[in-house]
Design an enzyme around this catalytic site. Structure first.
Site, PDB file in Angstrom:
ATOM      1  CE  LYS B 192      -1.744   2.724   3.164  1.00  0.00           C
ATOM      2  NZ  LYS B 192      -1.894   4.066   2.630  1.00  0.00           N
ATOM      3  N   GLY B 244       7.287   4.513   8.213  1.00  0.00           N
ATOM      4  CA  GLY B 244       6.429   5.668   8.444  1.00  0.00           C
ATOM      5  C   GLY B 244       6.635   6.227   9.830  1.00  0.00           C
ATOM      6  CB  SER B 245       4.611   8.522  11.845  1.00  0.00           C
ATOM      7  OG  SER B 245       3.443   7.804  12.152  1.00  0.00           O
ATOM      8  N   GLY B 249       3.682   3.169  13.792  1.00  0.00           N
ATOM      9  CA  GLY B 249       4.503   1.985  14.036  1.00  0.00           C
ATOM     10  C   GLY B 249       4.133   1.301  15.345  1.00  0.00           C
ATOM     11  CD  GLU B 266      13.266   3.674   7.886  1.00  0.00           C
ATOM     12  OE1 GLU B 266      13.212   4.576   8.750  1.00  0.00           O
ATOM     13  OE2 GLU B 266      13.225   3.871   6.668  1.00  0.00           O
ATOM     14  CB  CYS B 300      13.018   8.451   8.350  1.00  0.00           C
ATOM     15  SG  CYS B 300      13.735   7.441   7.068  1.00  0.00           S
TER      16      CYS B 300
END
Lengths: 308, 487
Positions: B192, B244-245, B249, B266, B300
């Site tokens: 996605k 992502g954030s 997570g 990650e 990131c």
């Protein structure tokens, strides 16, 4: 505008306080200057600017009055087919050719630059170098291109190198002093930076990469390192120092990349032959070829551009 | 004498150079890519994806829901058991190589679409995102038939169906990071993309379709957070990989707890970039700029906390401010542009919120005087000085072009401060002294530590974090190990 001309210039340890230079980082930075978009009006402006910054050069053992006269004519008549072109900034010759060059370019606004100090090796006693310089100035040279003592520099005698530059500066009188570092012999960018700082503090009006006799000469990495030295000095003192990459810049593209670099490192104030020069013999015709291409839409063969 | 003349300064402007968009093909509407076919979403709903540089609508994309995800997982399971896991590994490799080559052939189109959809500069998508994405496929294709050599003396088995959820900052590159190792190890995929940047993943689906990859091996389901949740919660998914954030997570980790699903995360970062007084200062300044303003700070591992040794702080800060003024902010499609658009309105608001907090906290802000396009989402490169560890802007991930600058006196002090964060993704060390670099790399708790450079990525090199920056590694052999069972 302040001048870099302190007659009582004494060597101080802080002049050696040059920052380290990381070659990989410099290469990355330099690559970015090569991706700016220069075309159409921007390219034409850049090309004319480059033309006007050239020190048209002949520095050969076989130079004669005849050769120098021809070059001086070319310097003022770059491509008469196309009106409105600027002249080059200066002609650059050996001291023995200064008088004739001076006569040939008189009244044209083109300066005469003379190499000195036992160019290109610089392997002569200081007295000889001073005499060499004074002779060129007396003959009428507007600018002096001296070489530093690379042997002394590499053996750590920075004091000697500094004093020598300061004394030549004194011998120059009103002539502007360009100090050639001969970066191809200094080997590392750390050395290039150190030599740049030494030359600037010792009184250089211009710093110059190379004699043109040693390869590699004016790579963008080296020129960038020297421009950063000029920038740091300007930020500290408000005094502008000129830059002259010489040797190896023979195409318009490379010249434009250099101009982008000057603009982004030092700013537009340096984009004039007062503060930036190209030492080159074959660059002018390539620039002319590009200008003609832009004007006419077609490339002409090199036979249409005179080779004095 | 010439020096006495007052020479007028003539400005020399670059020529605008917009990368053309006539060669790209974007459909008005994209469906879901499930089982090798383009399938309408069961809800019938579509959402718009816009160009953040001018707010124009680029395309409409299907909003996948639980039912669609179920279809995708079923297709992936079938492809896994019947085709992909039983195919000779060398054959698998051929498909992955083919995808890599097709991506290279369409590199220009991918780069332009990435720039349009994400707001990142064409220089970066052309020179970094797309080539790196291709290289990940090439690299992992090489491992596909050499898994026993990757993990000597172990028997290597694939896992099954991998659910992968990727962020909006490097849309195509993150898709490549996730899909390539999964396929090489013999797994099938349901991926996605982020809702603001779905287009290059959909173009990748077209490439995958053209490559003849067996149906169902890669499925791409576009949508929002609930679409991602449906993947995470699906009982027939064997492995979840999320980038992502940190907040999301944590939610995912809770959701998969006790399910037996393998997980790699990650997440965010607040990485330290440390400048010592003996550093090559000018190159360090470039490194700081690249470390924080690369991709508008939507990275990131962005070097968002700068630590400068106090005796060179004034010099470094002056040079940074000066350098900010030579950065070009504007249309990301222009080849001259250094700083592009912020990815979304929402993200711009977040960044502005933090800038406001920074000012309220008493930090000193500096922004260069640059003109900001009227339409689109832009944020000028921003520095904050006079910052302490206790400032919110030095603690929380901003994910934008905002750098906080702190000073330090000794090596021990900077190690303590650099580690004094819930994150641990990356760090940079700038010094001329080799021994100091080795000392710091052993003491800094971060997954990646760069010395005298920053933001360097390579498919062969593992990437991932400590602490709240996540776990598991992507890239290199470590990245492969997340997609295999070792027996």
């Amino acid at each position: 505008m302040k001048k870099n001309q302190d007659k009582k210039n004494r060597f101080q340890l802080e002049y050696l306080n040059s920052p380290a230079v990381d070659k990989v980082g410099v290469e990355e930075r330099v690559a970015r200057f090569q991706t700016r978009s220069i075309k159409d009006a921007s390219k034409m402006q850049g090309l004319k600017m480059a033309l006007n910054m050239i020190d048209l050069t002949t520095l050969e053992g076989k130079d004669t009055h005849g050769k120098v006269k021809q070059m001086c004519y070319k310097a003022q008549h770059l491509h008469d087919v196309l009106p409105g072109l600027p002249s080059v900034a200066a002609v650059c010759v050996y001291p023995s050719m200064v008088k004739i060059a001076k006569k040939e370019v008189a009244g044209s606004g083109v300066n005469v630059a003379s190499v000195s100090t036992a160019f290109p090796s610089g392997q002569a006693p200081l007295e000889v170098k001073i005499t060499d310089t004074k002779f060129a100035v007396d003959e009428g040279a507007d600018e002096i291109d001296m070489v530093i003592s690379r042997g002394k520099f590499l053996s750590g005698e920075y004091n000697y190198v500094f004093d020598e530059i300061a004394m030549i500066k004194e011998a120059c009188g009103k002539a502007r002093l360009k100090v050639i570092l001969e970066t191809g012999e200094l080997a590392t960018l750390d050395n290039v930076r150190k030599a740049s700082d030494l030359a600037i503090y010792a009184g250089a009006d211009f710093i110059k990469t190379s004699t043109g006799k040693i390869q590699p000469a004016a790579t963008m990495q080296v020129t960038y390192t020297m421009l950063m030295a000029i920038k740091d000095y300007y930020d500290k003192t408000g005094i502008m120092i000129g830059m002259k990459p010489a040797g190896g810049i023979s195409t318009s593209k490379l010249a434009l990349h250099n101009l982008v670099m000057v603009k982004e490192v030092l700013g537009s104030a340096w984009l004039t032959n007062e503060w930036f020069r190209f030492g080159a013999s074959s660059l002018a015709n390539d620039v002319l070829m590009q200008i003609m291409k832009a004007e006419t839409g077609v490339y002409q063969s090199s036979d249409y551009f005179s080779i004095d | 004498m010439a020096t006495k003349k007052n020479i007028p300064v003539v400005e020399w402007e670059y020529a605008p150079s917009l990368e053309g968009t006539s060669h790209i093909q974007l459909k008005k509407q994209y469906d879901l890519f499930i089982d090798g076919k383009w399938v309408k979403p069961s809800s019938g709903k579509y959402f718009q994806t816009i160009n953040p540089a001018n707010e124009e609508v680029l395309s409409e994309v299907a909003y996948g829901n639980e039912k669609d995800v179920d279809l995708a997982v079923k297709a992936a399971r079938k492809a896994y058991t019947e085709v992909w896991s039983v195919m000779p590994a060398a054959e698998r490799a051929k498909y992955i190589y083919r995808i890599a080559r097709l991506m290279q052939e369409r590199a220009r189109e991918l780069a332009v679409i990435e720039t349009l959809d994400a707001g990142k500069t064409i220089r970066e998508s052309r020179d970094i995102d797309v080539p790196l994405a291709c290289n990940h496929f090439f690299y992992y294709a090489g491992w596909a038939d050499k898994l026993e050599y990757a993990f000597p003396n172990r028997k290597v088995e694939s896992i099954g169906v991998a659910g992968q959820i990727i962020p909006w900052n490097f849309p195509l590159l993150m898709a490549a990071w996730k899909i390539a190792p999964a396929l090489a190890a013999g797994n099938t995929v349901v991926l996605k993309p982020a809702e603001t940047t779905p287009l290059t993943a959909l173009k990748l689906a077209e490439i995958i379709e053209a490559s003849g990859l067996p149906a169902g091996v890669v499925n791409i389901v576009t949508g929002f957070g609930d679409t991602g949740a449906a993947i995470v919660n699906h009982t027939d998914v064997d492995k979840i990989a999320f980038t992502g954030s940190t907040n999301v997570g944590k939610m995912i980790q809770k959701a998969v707890a006790g399910t037996g699903k393998k997980l790699t995360l990650e997440l965010g970062g607040k990485s330290a970039n440390i400048i010592f007084d003996d550093a090559p200062i000018d190159q360090a300044v470039e490194g700081i700029i690249n470390g924080i303003f690369f991709n508008q700070g939507h990275v990131c591992c962005a070097g968002s906390r700068l630590f400068v040794q106090e005796n060179v702080a004034d010099k470094v800060i002056a040079k940074l401010k000066d350098r900010l003024n030579s950065l070009y902010l504007g249309n990301p499609l222009d080849k001259n542009t250094d700083i592009g658009a912020i990815n979304s309105k929402e993200q711009l608001e977040t960044i502005n919120k933090y800038i406001k907090i920074g000012k309220q906290e008493g930090a000193e802000m500096y922004q260069p005087s640059c003109s900001i396009p009227k339409k689109g989402f832009y944020c000028p490169p921003t520095l904050f000085t006079n910052v302490a560890q206790s400032n919110v802007i030095a603690q929380e991930e901003i994910f934008g072009p905002v750098l906080t600058i702190q000073t330090f006196r000794t090596v021990d002090e900077v190690i303590q401060k650099a580690n004094n964060t819930p994150f641990g993704l990356a760090a940079g060390v700038w010094t001329d002294k080799g021994s100091r670099i080795f000392n710091l790399t052993t003491k800094l708790r971060a997954g990646v530590i760069w010395a005298n450079t920053y933001n360097k990525f390579d498919p062969t090199s593992p990437f991932g974090g400590y602490k709240e920056s996540g776990f598991g590694r992507e890239g290199g052999l470590h990245g492969l190990s997340s997609y295999v069972k070792l027996v």
